[in-house]
Design a protein around this motif. Structure first.
Motif, PDB file in Angstrom:
ATOM      1  N   PHE A  90       0.855  -1.174   0.000  1.00  0.00           N
ATOM      2  CA  PHE A  90       0.000   0.000   0.000  1.00  0.00           C
ATOM      3  C   PHE A  90       0.894   1.227   0.000  1.00  0.00           C
ATOM      4  CE2 PHE A  90      -2.371  -3.263   2.357  1.00  0.00           C
ATOM      5  CZ  PHE A  90      -3.478  -3.345   1.541  1.00  0.00           C
ATOM      6  N   SER A  91       0.626   2.095  -0.935  1.00  0.00           N
ATOM      7  CA  SER A  91       1.357   3.344  -0.863  1.00  0.00           C
ATOM      8  C   SER A  91       0.547   4.404  -1.588  1.00  0.00           C
ATOM      9  CB  SER A  91       2.759   3.198  -1.452  1.00  0.00           C
ATOM     10  OG  SER A  91       2.754   3.636  -2.764  1.00  0.00           O
ATOM     11  N   PRO A  92       0.474   5.598  -1.013  1.00  0.00           N
ATOM     12  CA  PRO A  92      -0.359   6.637  -1.620  1.00  0.00           C
ATOM     13  C   PRO A  92       0.015   6.919  -3.070  1.00  0.00           C
ATOM     14  CG  PRO A  92       0.291   7.267   0.574  1.00  0.00           C
ATOM     15  CD  PRO A  92       1.045   6.029   0.257  1.00  0.00           C
ATOM     16  N   GLU A  93       1.310   6.839  -3.394  1.00  0.00           N
ATOM     17  CA  GLU A  93       1.652   7.188  -4.781  1.00  0.00           C
ATOM     18  C   GLU A  93       1.154   6.133  -5.774  1.00  0.00           C
ATOM     19  OE1 GLU A  93       4.564   7.093  -2.652  1.00  0.00           O
ATOM     20  OE2 GLU A  93       6.092   5.873  -3.661  1.00  0.00           O
ATOM     21  N   GLN A  94       0.938   4.920  -5.293  1.00  0.00           N
ATOM     22  CA  GLN A  94       0.368   3.887  -6.168  1.00  0.00           C
ATOM     23  C   GLN A  94      -1.127   4.107  -6.356  1.00  0.00           C
ATOM     24  OE1 GLN A  94       1.414   0.637  -7.204  1.00  0.00           O
ATOM     25  NE2 GLN A  94       3.450   0.450  -6.328  1.00  0.00           N
ATOM     26  N   GLY A  95      -1.685   4.955  -5.514  1.00  0.00           N
ATOM     27  CA  GLY A  95      -3.119   5.231  -5.636  1.00  0.00           C
ATOM     28  C   GLY A  95      -3.995   4.218  -4.945  1.00  0.00           C
ATOM     29  N   ASN A  96      -3.407   3.358  -4.102  1.00  0.00           N
ATOM     30  CA  ASN A  96      -4.275   2.396  -3.427  1.00  0.00           C
ATOM     31  C   ASN A  96      -4.495   2.721  -1.941  1.00  0.00           C
ATOM     32  OD1 ASN A  96      -1.781   1.719  -2.551  1.00  0.00           O
ATOM     33  ND2 ASN A  96      -1.753  -0.362  -3.404  1.00  0.00           N
ATOM     34  N   VAL A  97      -4.262   3.972  -1.585  1.00  0.00           N
ATOM     35  CA  VAL A  97      -4.527   4.384  -0.207  1.00  0.00           C
ATOM     36  C   VAL A  97      -5.397   5.642  -0.220  1.00  0.00           C
ATOM     37  CG1 VAL A  97      -3.506   5.108   1.975  1.00  0.00           C
ATOM     38  CG2 VAL A  97      -2.282   3.506   0.516  1.00  0.00           C
ATOM     39  N   VAL A  98      -6.439   5.618   0.612  1.00  0.00           N
ATOM     40  CA  VAL A  98      -7.259   6.819   0.772  1.00  0.00           C
ATOM     41  C   VAL A  98      -7.218   7.207   2.242  1.00  0.00           C
ATOM     42  CG1 VAL A  98      -9.681   7.543   0.922  1.00  0.00           C
ATOM     43  CG2 VAL A  98      -8.804   6.640  -1.209  1.00  0.00           C
TER      44      VAL A  98
END
Ligand SMILES: Nc1nc2c(ncn2[C@@H]2O[C@H](COP(=O)(O)OP(=O)(O)OP(=O)(O)O)[C@@H](O)[C@H]2O)c(=O)[nH]1
Ligand SMILES: [Mg+2]
Length: 1127
Positions: free
Chosen positions: A225-233
C-alpha cells in the motif's frame, strides 16, 4: 428503489468489465459500516445528512442497538467515472472475531476488498486476520485509513505528527503484507521443488533452502500500500471526507505549475517544495522542512477544522470562497461544529468519490480473475488441477472469460444462506400503484363522497322508497368492499398464520454463464466428485437431469427466484449475467450452508470456506414448556442453516446443544432462536466448557515445592497405592504402569501402558487432523485390498512430511521405532492420541497396513484388531476423570495374547469341519481347502477362507459374556482407562488469547480483572505515539464468561477485549491430590481444596454429567444450625 435505477442496474450487470465485487474488511469498530453509508448516500439511497448515523447496512435491530455488525450484507451501487459507468457490488462485513465466518463468506464472492484501518488504533489483531483471509482467497486489497478527524480532535496532533503517525501505520500494514507474501513465495517454491523431485521420500529433511532466490525474482511492488500507487485513501467517514493524493496532485499541478506525474510521486514521502524556485527537493527532515503532504494537504484540513471548531466565521468564509464551496443555511447556522465540518468537507473532498474511483481503478473486474485463483477454487482436498478430469479442466476457460453465451456452463457459488421474513420478499410486497389504479381509486373516492353527501341531504326528508334503501346500504357496503380490496392487495393474505415464516435466500455469485429464472441446475455438495460421476455416466451423456442416474452428493433443482441484493431490500430479477453477486430464493431444501451450483455435472465443488473462528462456546437449550420441543428442533435447524459458523448437536443424553464462536455470537443465536426461528421461550444452560484429559510425567517436586527425595518417597508410594485401589482385582499393574487384563471369558490377554506424548507431537497431531483422516482412509482401503491409486501423490507427500515431523520429535530410547508401530489415532480416528502396537505376533501400522497378511493367525489378529482399535477409540473419547476426550496420550499395546482363543477355535473348528464340508460341498473345486495352514493359498482364496473362519468361528467364542469382539472392545477400553489412572492425570483447559487496548489510566483495572479470572499477561507494549497500551494475555475459556463486559464496565468502556480460541493448556494442579505428609497438612489443610482449580473444574463437569462426585456434603454435623435461629 426507483424503478428506472433498477433498469440501470440490470443494464450495468451485463458489462462485466465494469463490475467490481468488493467487500469492506477491518477490525471491529474501525468504521466499515459508516464508510458504507457514505458510499450508499452517493447513490441517493439514503440522505447524505444521515450518512454515518443511519448505518444502513446494519439492518438488524440488535446490530443497531449494540452498534456492531453481525451479518455481512450486500448492496449494488452505481458510479460514473470518466464517462464510464460502473456497477459496484459492495459487501459490508462484521469486524468482531465472533463473526469472522461472515468475513469468509464475503471474501469468497469478491474480487477485491477495502481494508479499513482506524488512524488512532492502527493495525489491530482482526486487521491482520482479515488481511490474511483476503490473501488466502487471492483477492486484491486497497486501504482506507479512517477516522483521521480523531488525530485532530482527540489526539490534538500537529499535521507533522499526524504525518509521521500515518507513515507508521502504513509501514505496519505493509510489513504484514510482506510477511504474507514471503511465506507464499517460499511455499510455492517449496512446492515446485517437491514437484520436481522424483522420489519424495529421499533424503527428507536434509534440504537447505536458499531463501533469497525466490524472493528476488518475484516483483512484489504492486502488493504494497502506498499513496503514490493510488491504493490508499485518507478519510474520515463520519465527517464525510476522504482523498487519495491524486486529487491534490491534480489541483496543485494547476496551481503551482508542477507536472501532475511529479507531484504524484512526491506528495507522499520525504520531499519538500522550494516555492520560489518551484522545485521539489528531497530530504525534508534533514533540512528541517515540511514534507509536501503536510504542507499542501494536512495543514489545509487542520486549519479548516480549527476554524470551524473555534467558530471563526470569517476564516470559514475565507476558506469556503477559496475552495469555491457553498453550504446550506441550515448547516451554516447549526450549533454543532461537526455538522458544519461534514457539510463543508463532504463537498470539498467527497469520500465516496475518493473511495469508489480508487476501487474502479485499482481493483480487478470479474474478468481479471487470476487463473491461480480459479484452480485453487476448483481443487478440493489435496488434488492438483492437472489431476482433474479433462471435462473439468475445460471449465476453467469459461470461468476466466465469464462467458455469457447461452451455451456457456453456469457456475454459481453459494457462500451462505440468510433468512428474511417472507413478507419482505419483493413478490409478496404490495407493489406501487400504477397511474390507472390511482385514477380509479380517486374516482371511487369521489363517488363515495358524493353518495355521502346525498345521504346527508336525504336524511332531512322521509323517503321510504327503494332508492333510499339502496342509498343507505351502499355506503356501508362500499367501504367493506374497498377494505377487502386493500386486503387482497396486501402481502400474502391467505396464510395469515404463516406470514411470519422465514424464507431463505442464498448469498451467491455467478462465476460463469447466465443464471436464469426457471433454469435447472445441479447442486453439488462438498463431497461430490466429478470423477465418480464421469465414471458412472459415460462421456457424451445427455445433461437432461431427469435421465441421469443418482450420484451421491448431487441434487437437481430449479432456480426459482433471483434477486438483486440492495442492503435491506431485495429486487426481483429475471436473469443475472456472470460476475455478479445475487440472491437466490427457493434453495433452502437443497443447500444447507454453502454449495456450488453448476449446469454441468463435471464441475467440482469449490473448496470449502476457511473459517478463522473455532466454535467453542456451547450451551444446552430446551423449551420452557416441554410440549414445544418440536418447535425448538425446527428452530435449531433453521438457525443452523442461517448461520455459517454455528453448530447444532444432539448429545447422547438427548440435550440439544448449540456451539458458537463466542459470547456475542451465542447471544445473537439465542435471540434469533427465540424471536425468529422457534418463537418460543427457551431455557439456556450455563455454558458447557470443554476440557481435555491427559497424563503427565510423575512430578519431581511435591505440592509444597519440595523435591521428592528418598525420605519422602514413602508418601508418594502411599499415594500410588491409593491410586491402585481404584483398580479392581484381577488386573495386574507393574511398577511401571503396565496394565495386564484378561477378557471376561479368559481367552485373550492385553497389556497396555499409557505414556504422555511430547507437547510438540500433540500439536502436530492437532494441526494435521484432516491429513490423519486421509491416512486412516488410505490404510483401510489398503486393508480392503482396494486400489489406492486414488490417493494423489500430493497427499502422500504430505503424509511423509507429517511422518517426518513426528519422527523429529519422538526421539530417544523410549520412542524407538514408535512411528512405524502407530496403529491408530483417536478419538474418531483423527484425534491427538496414538495407539502403538508392540505386539510381536501382529504388526499393524497406519502407514503400511497390516503386515504378514498371508498367515492365517495374523489374519485372525487383524479381524480382532478392529475391536482393539474400537476400544481405544472409545477410551480416548471419554477419559476416566470426567468423561472428557483425551489429548496427548500414547497407549502402547505391549502384548496381545490370544493363544487360548486359537486353541479353542481350533478344537471347535475340528468339530464343525464335517458339517461345513457337507454344507458347502456343492461348490466343488472353487472352494478353497480350509484348516490347512501350511498350504500356500492364492490371495483371493485366503480372503474367502478368512471370512469363513471368522463367520464360523464367531459362535464358538460367543459365551455367556457375549460376542468375543464386544468383550475385546470393552476390555481394551478398560485397559486404557486403568493405564491412565496409574499415571498422574491432569485436566487441560481451553485457552483464549485476548488483545486488550487500554489507556494507561485504566491499565490497573484491566490487570485486576485479568488476574481475578486466572488470566496470564504475555506481553504489554505501548502503542507508538499514543498513550495506549496493548496487552496480550491468555485466559481460560472457563473463566471468560462476562469477561468482556466486566472489562468494559471497569474501564468505563475504554477497553474492550477480543477473545480468540488459541490452544489447550494443562492445568498444573492434580485433581486427585490430597495432603499426605505433615507439612502438606499444615500447608493446605485437611481438604486441600482451596487452590485446587483442577478439582473444581472436574467436579463441575462430573456434576453436569450426572456422574458420582466425591464430596463431603455435611462437613461438621455438630455445627449445623438452622438459619432462622441464627438471625
Ligand atoms: N471520529 C470518527 N468516528 C468514526 C469514524 N467512522 C466511524 N466512526 C465511529 O466508529 C464507530 C464504529 O463505526 P462502525 O461503522 O459501526 O464500525 P464497523 O467497522 O462497521 O464496526 P463493526 O461492523 O462492528 O465491525 C461508530 O461510533 C462511528 O460513529 C470517523 O471517521 N471518525
Ligand atoms: Mg459494521
Amino acid at each position: 428503489m426507483v424503478l428506472n435505477s433498477l433498469d440501470k442496474m440490470i443494464e450495468l450487470q451485463k458489462n462485466t468489465a465494469n463490475i467490481r465485487n468488493i467487500c469492506v474488511l477491518a477490525h471491529v469498530d474501525h468504521g466499515k459500516t459508516t464508510l458504507a453509508d457514505c458510499l450508499i448516500s452517493s447513490n441517493g439511497i439514503i440522505s447524505s445528512r444521515l450518512a454515518g448515523k443511519l448505518r444502513y447496512m446494519d439492518s438488524r435491530e440488535d446490530e443497531q442497538i449494540r452498534g456492531i455488525t453481525m451479518k455481512s450484507s450486500a448492496i449494488s451501487l452505481h458510479y460514473t467515472k470518466d464517462n464510464e459507468e460502473y456497477l459496484i457490488n459492495l459487501i459490508d462485513s462484521p469486524g468482531h472475531v465472533d463473526f469472522s465466518s461472515e468475513v469468509s463468506t464475503a471474501v469468497r464472492i469478491c474480487d477485491g476488498c477495502i481494508i479499513v484501518v482506524d488512524a488512532v488504533e492502527g493495525v489491530c489483531p482482526q486487521t491482520q486476520a482479515v488481511l490474511r483471509q483476503a490473501w488466502l482467497e487471492n483477492i486484491r486489497p486497497v486501504l482506507v485509513i479512517n477516522k483521521i478527524d480523531r488525530l485532530i480532535v482527540e489526539l490534538k496532533f500537529t499535521p507533522q505528527e499526524a504525518y509521521s503517525h500515518l507513515k507508521n501505520i502504513l509501514e505496519q500494514i505493509n510489513a504484514l503484507t510482506g510477511t504474507l507474501f514471503t511465506s507464499k513465495v517460499l511455499e510455492e517454491r517449496a512446492e515446485r521443488e517437491t514437484d520436481s523431485q522424483v522420489n519424495p521420500n529421499s533424503e527428507q529433511g536434509e534440504q537447505v533452502y536458499d531463501w533469497s532466490t525466490g524472493l528476488e525474482d518475484t516483483d512484489d511492488s504492486h502488493l504494497y500500500f502506498s499513496p503514490e500507487q493510488g491504493n490508499v485513501v485518507f478519510a474520515s467517514a463520519i465527517d464525510g471526507w476522504g482523498f487519495g493524493i491524486e486529487h491534490f496532485a491534480k489541483i496543485y499541478s494547476k496551481k503551482i505549475g508542477i507536472k501532475k506525474e511529479v507531484l504524484l510521486k512526491t506528495l507522499w514521502g520525504d520531499y519538500y517544495i522550494n516555492m520560489k524556485a518551484k522545485k521539489i527537493m528531497k530530504g525534508d527532515q534533514a533540512k528541517g522542512k515540511k514534507p509536501l503532504f503536510v504542507q499542501l494537504i494536512l495543514e489545509n484540513i487542520w486549519s479548516l477544522y480549527d476554524a470551524v471548531l473555534k467558530k471563526d466565521k470569517e476564516k470559514i468564509e475565507k476558506i469556503m470562497t477559496s475552495l469555491g464551496l457553498k453550504i446550506g443555511a441550515r448547516e451554516a447556522r447549526h450549533s454543532d461544529p461537526k455538522v458544519q465540518i461534514n457539510a463543508i468537507c463532504s463537498q470539498w473532498l467527497p469520500i465516496s468519490h475518493a473511495v469508489l474511483s480508487m476501487v474502479c481503478q485499482k481493483l480487478p473486474s470479474p474478468l481479471d480473475i487470476a487463473s491461480e485463483r480459479v484452480e485453487k477454487l476448483m481443487c478440493t482436498g489435496s488434488q492438483t488441477f492437472d489431476s482433474l478430469p479433462l471435462e473439468t479442466q475445460a471449465l476453467k476457460g469459461a470461468f476466466m472469460k465469464c462467458e455469457s453465451e447461452d451455451t456457456a456452463p453456469v457456475i454459481i457459488f453459494v457462500s451462505k444462506m440468510f433468512a428474511v421474513d417472507a413478507k419482505a420478499l419483493p413478490q409478496n410486497k404490495p407493489r406501487p400503484l400504477t397511474q390507472d389504479e390511482i385514477a380509479q381509486r380517486r374516482e371511487r373516492a369521489r363517488q363515495r363522497h358524493a353518495e355521502k353527501l346525498a345521504v346527508a341531504q336525504g336524511q332531512g326528508r322521509v323517503e321510504p322508497n327503494l332508492n333510499g334503501g339502496i342509498l343507505e346500504t351502499s355506503p356501508q357496503e362500499e367501504p367493506r368492499g374497498d377494505k377487502q380490496q386493500v386486503e387482497s392487495g396486501a402481502p400474502n393474505p391467505a396464510p395469515q398464520e404463516e406470514d411470519s415464516q422465514e424464507s431463505f435466500i442464498a448469498f451467491a455469485r455467478v462465476f460463469s454463464g447466465v443464471a436464469r429464472r426457471g433454469r435447472k441446475i445441479f447442486v453439488l455438495g462438498p463431497k461430490y466428485s466429478p470423477v465418480e460421476f464421469l465414471q458412472r455416466v459415460p462421456s457424451g451423456f445427455s445433461t437432461s437431469p431427469d435421465n441421469l442416474p443418482t450420484v451421491p452428493h448431487m441434487a437437481c433443482c430449479t432456480l426459482e427466484n433471483l434477486y438483486l441484493l440492495m442492503g435491506r431490500e431485495l429486487e426481483e430479477l429475471e436473469e443475472v449475467p456472470p460476475g455478479n453477486v445475487l440472491g437466490i430464493g427457493g434453495l433452502q431444501d437443497f443447500v444447507l450452508k454453502s454449495a456450488t451450483l453448476c449446469s454441468l455435472p463435471s464441475c467440482p465443488p469449490f473448496i470449502p470456506l476457511s473459517f478463522e473462528a473455532t466454535p467453542i462456546v456451547r450451551v444446552a437449550v430446551e423449551p420452557k414448556h416441554p410440549s414445544e420441543m418440536p418447535q425448538l428442533v425446527k428452530g435449531m435447524k433453521l438457525l443452523n442453516q442461517a448461520d455459517p459458523c454455528v453448530q447444532i448437536l444432539i448429545q447422547e443424553t438427548g440435550e440439544h446443544v448449540l456451539v458458537t464462536a463466542g459470547e456475542v455470537h451465542l447471544q445473537r443465536c439465542l435471540d434469533d432462536l427465540k424471536e425468529r426461528f422457534a418463537k418460543i421461550h427457551i431455557s439456556v444452560s450455563e455454558p458447557i466448557i470443554p476440557f481435555r484429559e491427559t497424563i503427565t510425567k510423575p512430578p519431581k517436586v511435591d505440592m509444597v515445592n519440595e523435591e521428592i527425595g528418598k525420605q519422602q518417597k514413602v508418601a508418594v508410594i502411599h499415594q500410588t497405592r491409593e491410586d491402585q485401589s481404584k483398580i479392581p482385582e484381577g488386573v495386574q499393574v507393574d511398577s511401571d504402569g503396565l496394565i495386564t487384563i484378561t477378557t471376561p471369558n479368559k481367552l485373550a490377554t492385553l497389556s497396555v501402558r499409557a505414556i504422555p506424548l511430547p507437547e510438540e507431537v500433540t500439536q502436530i497431531l492437532e494441526e494435521n487432523s484432516d491429513l490423519i483422516r486421509s491416512v486412516e482412509q488410505l490404510t483401510s482401503s489398503l486393508d480392503d485390498g482396494k486400489n489406492t491409486q486414488m490417493i494423489h501423490q500430493k497427499t502422500q507427500e504430505k503424509m511423509w512430511e507429517f511422518k517426518r515431523k513426528l519422527e523429529q520429535h519422538l526421539t530417544g530410547r523410549k520412542w524407538r521405532n514408535t512411528i512405524d508401530q502407530i496403529w491408530s489415532f483417536g478419538p474418531r480416528k483423527c484425534g491427538p492420541n496414538i495407539l502403538v502396537s508392540r505386539s510381536v505376533d501382529f504388526q499393524n501400522s497406519v502407514w503400511t497396513g497390516a503386515a504378514g497378511r498371508a498367515s492365517q493367525a495374523a489374519s485372525r489378529y487383524r479381524d480382532l484388531g478392529n475391536s482393539i482399535v474400537s476400544g481405544f477409540q472409545l477410551a480416548t473419547l471419554s477419559g476416566p476423570m470426567c468423561e472428557e476426550p483425551l489429548m496427548g496420550v500414547c497407549f502402547v499395546l505391549e502384548k496381545w495374547d490370544i493363544s487360548k482363543l486359537e486353541e479353542q477355535g481350533a478344537s471347535d473348528n475340528q468339530n464343525r469341519e464335517h458339517n461345513y464340508v457337507v454344507e458347502e460341498g456343492q461348490e466343488g473345486d472353487r472352494r478353497c481347502p480350509s484348516g490347512d495352514e501350511n498350504q500356500e493359498l492364492p490371495d483371493g482364496c485366503s480372503e474367502v477362507s478368512e471370512k469363513r473362519t471368522s463367520q464360523k468361528g464367531e459362535p464358538s467364542v460367543t459365551d455367556c459374556y457375549g460376542p468375543f469382539s464386544g468383550q475385546l472392545i470393552a476390555t481394551m477400553k478398560e485397559a486404557c482407562r486403568y493405564a491412565l489412572q496409574v499415571k498422574p492425570q491432569r485436566l487441560m483447559a481451553a485457552m483464549y488469547t485476548c488483545d486488550i487496548m487500554a489507556t494507561s489510566d485504566v491499565l490497573g483495572r484491566v490487570y485486576a480483572v485479568l488476574s481475578k479470572r486466572e488470566g496470564r499477561v504475555l506481553q504489554e507494549e505501548m502503542k507508538e505515539g499514543t498513550d495506549m497500551f496493548i496487552i496480550k494475555a491468555v485466559l481460560p475459556v472457563a473463566e471468560s464468561f462476562g469477561f468482556a463486559d466486566e472489562i468494559r464496565k471497569r474501564t468505563s468502556g475504554l477497553a474492550s477485549p477480543q477473545l480468540v480460541f488459541s490452544h489447550w493448556e494443562i492445568i498444573p494442579s492434580d485433581p486427585f491430590w490430597v495432603p499426605t505428609t505433615e507439612e502438606e497438612y499444615l500447608h493446605f489443610g485437611e481438604k486441600a481444596d482451596s487452590e485446587n482449580q483442577a478439582r473444581k473444574y472436574m467436579n463441575a463437569v462430573r456434576k453436569r454429567k450426572g456422574l458420582h462426585v466425591e464430596e463431603k456434603i455435611v462437613e461438621h454435623a455438630e455445627k449445623q444450625r438452622t438459619l432462622s435461629k441464627n438471625k
